[in-house]
Motif scaffolding. Structure first.
Motif, PDB file in Angstrom:
ATOM      1  N   ILE A   4       3.995   6.697 -11.865  1.00 34.17           N
ATOM      2  CA  ILE A   4       4.862   6.976 -10.700  1.00 34.17           C
ATOM      3  C   ILE A   4       4.039   6.717  -9.435  1.00 34.17           C
ATOM      4  O   ILE A   4       2.922   7.212  -9.295  1.00 34.17           O
ATOM      5  N   LYS A   6       4.042   7.508  -5.666  1.00 34.65           N
ATOM      6  CA  LYS A   6       4.734   8.489  -4.821  1.00 34.65           C
ATOM      7  C   LYS A   6       4.431   8.275  -3.334  1.00 34.65           C
ATOM      8  O   LYS A   6       3.349   7.823  -2.975  1.00 34.65           O
ATOM      9  N   ASN A   7       5.436   8.591  -2.533  1.00 32.39           N
ATOM     10  CA  ASN A   7       5.290   8.748  -1.069  1.00 32.39           C
ATOM     11  C   ASN A   7       5.044   7.453  -0.290  1.00 32.39           C
ATOM     12  O   ASN A   7       4.693   7.497   0.882  1.00 32.39           O
ATOM     13  N   LYS A  18      11.386   4.764   2.406  1.00 37.39           N
ATOM     14  CA  LYS A  18      10.430   5.600   1.673  1.00 37.39           C
ATOM     15  C   LYS A  18      11.062   6.029   0.355  1.00 37.39           C
ATOM     16  O   LYS A  18      12.199   6.521   0.346  1.00 37.39           O
ATOM     17  N   ASP A  20       9.978   6.984  -4.157  1.00 39.86           N
ATOM     18  CA  ASP A  20       9.043   6.949  -5.285  1.00 39.86           C
ATOM     19  C   ASP A  20       9.501   5.863  -6.265  1.00 39.86           C
ATOM     20  O   ASP A  20      10.689   5.525  -6.326  1.00 39.86           O
ATOM     21  N   ASP A  33      14.305   9.133  -4.195  1.00 34.84           N
ATOM     22  CA  ASP A  33      13.641   9.909  -3.138  1.00 34.84           C
ATOM     23  C   ASP A  33      12.426  10.674  -3.644  1.00 34.84           C
ATOM     24  O   ASP A  33      11.368  10.619  -3.060  1.00 34.84           O
ATOM     25  N   CYS A  34      12.628  11.402  -4.726  1.00 36.47           N
ATOM     26  CA  CYS A  34      11.509  12.186  -5.252  1.00 36.47           C
ATOM     27  C   CYS A  34      11.606  12.207  -6.779  1.00 36.47           C
ATOM     28  O   CYS A  34      12.510  12.833  -7.324  1.00 36.47           O
ATOM     29  N   ILE A  35      10.733  11.492  -7.423  1.00 39.54           N
ATOM     30  CA  ILE A  35      10.783  11.437  -8.888  1.00 39.54           C
ATOM     31  C   ILE A  35       9.854  12.516  -9.424  1.00 39.54           C
ATOM     32  O   ILE A  35       8.663  12.543  -9.104  1.00 39.54           O
ATOM     33  N   SER A  36      10.435  13.418 -10.208  1.00 38.36           N
ATOM     34  CA  SER A  36       9.619  14.538 -10.704  1.00 38.36           C
ATOM     35  C   SER A  36       9.132  14.260 -12.122  1.00 38.36           C
ATOM     36  O   SER A  36       9.625  13.350 -12.803  1.00 38.36           O
ATOM     37  N   ILE A  45      -0.187   9.087 -11.814  1.00 40.67           N
ATOM     38  CA  ILE A  45       0.415   9.187 -10.472  1.00 40.67           C
ATOM     39  C   ILE A  45      -0.483   8.464  -9.472  1.00 40.67           C
ATOM     40  O   ILE A  45      -1.693   8.682  -9.440  1.00 40.67           O
ATOM     41  N   ASP A  47      -0.729   8.149  -5.429  1.00 39.72           N
ATOM     42  CA  ASP A  47      -0.180   8.616  -4.155  1.00 39.72           C
ATOM     43  C   ASP A  47      -0.334   7.495  -3.132  1.00 39.72           C
ATOM     44  O   ASP A  47      -1.454   7.089  -2.818  1.00 39.72           O
TER      45      ASP A  47
END
Ligand code: URP
Ligand code: ZN
Ligand code: ZN
Length: 471
Positions: A4, A6-7, A18, A20, A33-36, A45, A47
């Motif tokens: 992933i 992210k950001n 913006k 992920d 938007d936000c992959i958990s 991950i 960043d």
């Protein structure tokens, strides 16, 4: 195994946003938007906060593992693709060099073996070297083997240059076979006369390489092959456009509905013919064809990129050592092997002079470095964007970082750098190829031989359409 990112800020040819990115099995699986994720998942991950996420560069103009004529190129598929990866390139389409009498199909098989050591994905444009009837028979066979482009020359009289009849036949047959023809458009017959005249006057320095290949010889050949493509109703791609006059021919042809595409290269955007005058024969480092031009041309090329007349920037990476290869032409510029190294710097130079200095937008940068090359050369929608279902070929780029270009720190296997000491804005922090991290903190960590052959789609024969469609 999942990755992933992210950001980060995703840049495509059309959008900036913006989000992920979730990668699975080398492919982009989700953008949100936000992959958990849960802590027990096997997930890597990255960043990318504060950084841009570009689709990997697709360099459709490389000459790894020459030789073009007598002098072997300095980079093979090991050093060349390592340098490409460091410079944000995740796919190349490389020219093959046929041997005399070799069929295009045999040539292709040989080059597939050369490229087995590649670190990134690769395809080929076979160079059609001289005309014979078999060439026409082989073109449809090439297309069936995933080769949707070839290159032909109007220069290099004797071994490569084609006459107008040959150009017409090849363009027509290629177009009918779903192949786009790339053309080196310089009038080699006139250039050879000018070279003889120059040498007979004792004008032997590198600058005379430029003076014997004036813009009119490029513009004339460009106009002629565009007219031939128009008559043959065939798509045509003009490689390495160096000057306003040649670009103008492409603009006019597009207006007439010719399916014409233009390519320029970083050296025509960032350098000019004064480099050929450098003392101590250093001008030889900058000898390429077409030659570097007067600086005022750069503005026209940038404008051509911005307005879509130029579709692609390719590196034309064709490296020779200064010492021992370029120096062969010390007393005769026509003996200097032409070609320059920059597979590693292509992305950075275009970003710096284009985006950073305000000449083009971020989206245009992605369009010319990745999306258009993928579309024109049959790689779309597998490569060329950041979207669900595309290969996860990704460059994570810090716009606040910077990099000094230098022979001392480059991966290119060559004893000089065209842009020695230039500090470019922005820094490539990571490169992923099909989801695998191949560059970390600017260092290449990918293994050779992991690159895959790119089977490219045939191009449809809807010649007058502005958009490329595929069969
Ligand atoms: O100078 C150049 N462009 N060298 C490479 C060969 C070619 O024609 O593209
Ligand atoms: Zn060329
Ligand atoms: Zn080239």
């Amino acid at each position: 195994m999942k990755t992933i990112i992210k950001n980060g800020t995703i840049i495509t040819a059309t959008d900036i946003y913006k989000a992920d990115i979730l990668i699975e099995k080398g492919v982009i699986k989700e953008i949100a938007d936000c992959i958990s994720f849960t802590s027990d998942e096997n997930v890597t991950i990255f960043d990318a906060g504060g950084q841009y996420i570009f689709p990997g560069g697709i360099d459709v103009h490389t000459h790894l593992d020459g030789p073009l004529r007598e002098s072997g190129n300095a980079d093979d598929f090991v050093s060349g693709t390592r340098a490409a990866a460091a410079g944000g390139i995740t796919s190349i389409v490389n020219f093959t060099n046929p041997k005399k009498g070799q069929t295009l199909i045999d040539n292709l098989q040989e080059w597939k073996q050369h490229a087995e050591s590649s670190l990134i994905d690769y395809g080929f444009h076979p160079i059609v070297c001289g005309y014979h009837d078999n060439v026409l028979e082989e073109l449809p066979q090439l297309a069936e083997q995933g080769i949707s482009s070839i290159k032909i020359f109007m220069t290099n009289k004797g071994d490569m240059a084609l006459n107008d009849q040959e150009l017409y036949r090849i363009l027509k047959k290629a177009g009918d076979s779903g192949i786009i023809t790339s053309v080196h458009a310089e009038n080699g017959y006139i250039i050879d006369e000018l070279i003889d005249e120059s040498l007979s006057k004792g004008d032997t320095d590198p600058i005379f390489h430029a003076y014997t290949r004036p813009t009119v010889t490029e513009a004339e050949a460009t106009n002629r092959v565009l007219a031939i493509a128009e008559t043959a109703n065939a798509p045509v791609y003009i490689v390495h456009i160096s000057c306003a006059d040649a670009l103008e021919q492409v603009i006019q042809a597009k207006k007439r509905g010719v399916q014409a595409f233009g390519e320029t290269c970083p050296h025509y955007l960032a350098l000019d013919e004064t480099y050929l005058r450098l003392p101590e024969f250093e001008g030889a480092k900058y000898v390429c064809s077409p030659p570097l031009r007067e600086k005022w041309n750069q503005e026209y090329l940038w404008k051509g990129i911005a307005d879509g007349s130029i579709s692609v920037v390719g590196s034309d990476h064709c490296p020779f050592q200064f010492d021992g290869q370029k120096t062969v032409g010390r007393n005769n510029f026509s003996k200097i092997p032409y070609g320059i190294p920059q597979i590693e710097d292509n992305f950075s130079i275009v970003y710096h002079y284009g985006v950073h200095e305000g000449r083009i937008s971020l989206q245009k940068f992605v369009e010319i470095m990745s999306t258009n090359p993928a579309k024109i050369f049959g790689l779309y929608p597998k490569k060329g964007s950041i979207a669900v279902g595309f290969d996860a070929d990704i460059v994570i780029f810090d716009p606040n970082g910077s990099k000094t270009l230098s022979a001392n720190s480059q991966y290119q296997n060559v004893d000089y750098n065209l842009y020695e000491g230039t500090v470019v804005q922005g820094k490539i922090t990571r490169v992923l190829s099909r989801g695998e991290e191949i560059v970390r903190d600017g260092k290449v960590i990918g293994e050779h031989g992991r690159g895959q052959f790119l089977f490219r789609k045939k191009q449809s024969t809807l010649k007058a359409e502005p958009e490329i469609t595929y069969i």
